[in-house]
Design an enzyme around this catalytic site. Sequence first.
Site, PDB file in Angstrom:
ATOM      1  N   ARG A   1      40.346   4.292   0.665  1.00 53.26           N
ATOM      2  CA  ARG A   1      41.331   3.214   0.747  1.00 53.26           C
ATOM      3  C   ARG A   1      41.916   2.837  -0.618  1.00 53.26           C
ATOM      4  O   ARG A   1      43.141   2.772  -0.794  1.00 53.26           O
ATOM      5  CB  ARG A   1      40.692   1.942   1.355  1.00 53.26           C
ATOM      6  CG  ARG A   1      40.578   1.937   2.839  1.00 53.26           C
ATOM      7  CD  ARG A   1      39.334   1.179   3.258  1.00 53.26           C
ATOM      8  NE  ARG A   1      38.193   2.018   2.952  1.00 53.26           N
ATOM      9  CZ  ARG A   1      37.675   2.878   3.819  1.00 53.26           C
ATOM     10  NH1 ARG A   1      38.112   2.895   5.039  1.00 53.26           N
ATOM     11  NH2 ARG A   1      36.688   3.688   3.475  1.00 53.26           N
TER      12      ARG A   1
ATOM     13  N   LYS B   1      32.056  19.116 -17.384  1.00 49.57           N
ATOM     14  CA  LYS B   1      31.536  19.870 -18.544  1.00 49.57           C
ATOM     15  C   LYS B   1      30.899  18.932 -19.560  1.00 49.57           C
ATOM     16  O   LYS B   1      30.567  19.330 -20.664  1.00 49.57           O
ATOM     17  CB  LYS B   1      32.676  20.635 -19.225  1.00 49.57           C
ATOM     18  CG  LYS B   1      33.401  21.614 -18.337  1.00 49.57           C
ATOM     19  CD  LYS B   1      34.546  22.248 -19.142  1.00 49.57           C
ATOM     20  CE  LYS B   1      35.541  22.934 -18.240  1.00 49.57           C
ATOM     21  NZ  LYS B   1      36.783  23.271 -18.956  1.00 49.57           N
TER      22      LYS B   1
ATOM     23  N   ARG C   1      37.728   3.418 -11.232  1.00 48.68           N
ATOM     24  CA  ARG C   1      36.510   3.104 -10.466  1.00 48.68           C
ATOM     25  C   ARG C   1      35.361   3.878 -11.097  1.00 48.68           C
ATOM     26  O   ARG C   1      35.495   5.054 -11.411  1.00 48.68           O
ATOM     27  CB  ARG C   1      36.661   3.492  -8.998  1.00 48.68           C
ATOM     28  CG  ARG C   1      35.331   3.381  -8.238  1.00 48.68           C
ATOM     29  CD  ARG C   1      35.466   3.590  -6.766  1.00 48.68           C
ATOM     30  NE  ARG C   1      36.121   2.448  -6.134  1.00 48.68           N
ATOM     31  CZ  ARG C   1      36.169   2.273  -4.811  1.00 48.68           C
ATOM     32  NH1 ARG C   1      35.627   3.153  -3.996  1.00 48.68           N
ATOM     33  NH2 ARG C   1      36.772   1.224  -4.301  1.00 48.68           N
TER      34      ARG C   1
ATOM     35  N   HIS D   1      35.345  -6.017  -7.652  1.00 51.14           N
ATOM     36  CA  HIS D   1      36.370  -5.214  -6.973  1.00 51.14           C
ATOM     37  C   HIS D   1      37.554  -6.178  -6.718  1.00 51.14           C
ATOM     38  O   HIS D   1      37.805  -6.588  -5.596  1.00 51.14           O
ATOM     39  CB  HIS D   1      35.806  -4.659  -5.665  1.00 51.14           C
ATOM     40  CG  HIS D   1      36.610  -3.562  -5.048  1.00 51.14           C
ATOM     41  ND1 HIS D   1      37.873  -3.204  -5.466  1.00 51.14           N
ATOM     42  CD2 HIS D   1      36.316  -2.726  -4.007  1.00 51.14           C
ATOM     43  CE1 HIS D   1      38.311  -2.203  -4.715  1.00 51.14           C
ATOM     44  NE2 HIS D   1      37.393  -1.898  -3.825  1.00 51.14           N
TER      45      HIS D   1
HETATM   46  N1   CP Z   1      37.031  -0.939   0.430  1.00 50.40           N
HETATM   47  C1   CP Z   1      36.973   0.103  -0.423  1.00 50.40           C
HETATM   48  O1   CP Z   1      36.850  -0.053  -1.634  1.00 50.40           O
HETATM   49  O2   CP Z   1      37.080   1.319   0.190  1.00 50.40           O
HETATM   50  P1   CP Z   1      37.090   2.725  -0.575  1.00 50.40           P
HETATM   51  O3   CP Z   1      35.715   2.958  -1.109  1.00 50.40           O
HETATM   52  O4   CP Z   1      37.461   3.740   0.493  1.00 50.40           O
HETATM   53  O5   CP Z   1      38.094   2.657  -1.663  1.00 50.40           O
END
Ligand code: CP
Length: 328
Positions: free
Chosen positions: A54, A82, A104, A132
Amino acid sequence: MGNLLTISDLQRDEIEEIFDVADAMAEINRRRIPKVPTLRGQTVATLFFEDSTRTKLSFDTAAKRLGADVMGFSVSSSAVKKGESVRDTIETIEAMGVQAVVVRHRSSGVPLQISRWSDAAVINAGDGWHAHPTQALLDAFTIRNRFDSLDGLHIGIVGDIVHSRVARSNIEAFTKLGAQITLVAPPTLLPARMDWPVEISHSLDDVLEDLDVCYLLRVQNERISEALFPSLREYTSMFGLTTRRADRLGPNAIIMHPGPMNRGVEIAGEVAERPNSLVTDQVANGVSIRMAVLFLLLGAPRESLIGGEGERSVEVVPVSAGESGGSR
Ligand code: CP
């Protein structure tokens, strides 16, 4: 905003500004051709050191709909395999010319560290258990769109709080916007120390009928290294939103989940498909929110959203009857 690392970076009025811009983005997303040239000439790098469906796809989509170029980065096919460090990876990408880096990482704090190395705007797309922020913004936007405001709403956040960056960011965002929060979890899935302004319940059955929003968290098997509950079956029997429990929610209550869902564990498959389950609205709103965040971070002029002088003929399609593509 210079970067977006946590919800702590934002005041309530800044969150509301993001929502206002996201409303404009949602209008663009309903057009037959959902694209504007607002960020043309800018490049957004999406660096996902941890898996995502997502968040990654919606940032890619958001950047493209605003006319930016997207520099995708897949760890599995990169020089990280590597042994290249995060810092060298960032310097390499930046040397090619990027204005925003979406990152991320499984370790908390990596986006903050990158922001110290990079001149680009850094957006945290999830770091460890820490934060997040765009998930929290899209969740709050989804609730605000349903109820007009979060002020005074009772939101239950249910499940694996301790391992959840979504819970941490949502608690901050929902609280800033005036909601009352109850965390519903077994003691083993709550942090040992909490200084959040929340209520705690160890029983979903006790709070269910009082909730405006029942927000279910994914049981994060990949982050659970010890037995924190006897079995998934026992977890579901105590904390899962089964059909029987979903029937007890109030007539206007909504069900949310950040995804990916463990159907049959924290949420029954049939419940996820009910009209009051807003899981797909959350995904659609994620694109509008991420467009708004990119737009505000990259400092694009407001006029560019409606075409602006000199842009009016470029890919900006006015909405008229029959042209709307509906909610995406
Ligand atoms: N909600 C969410 O962060 O989903 P993903 O891990 O698919 O990005």
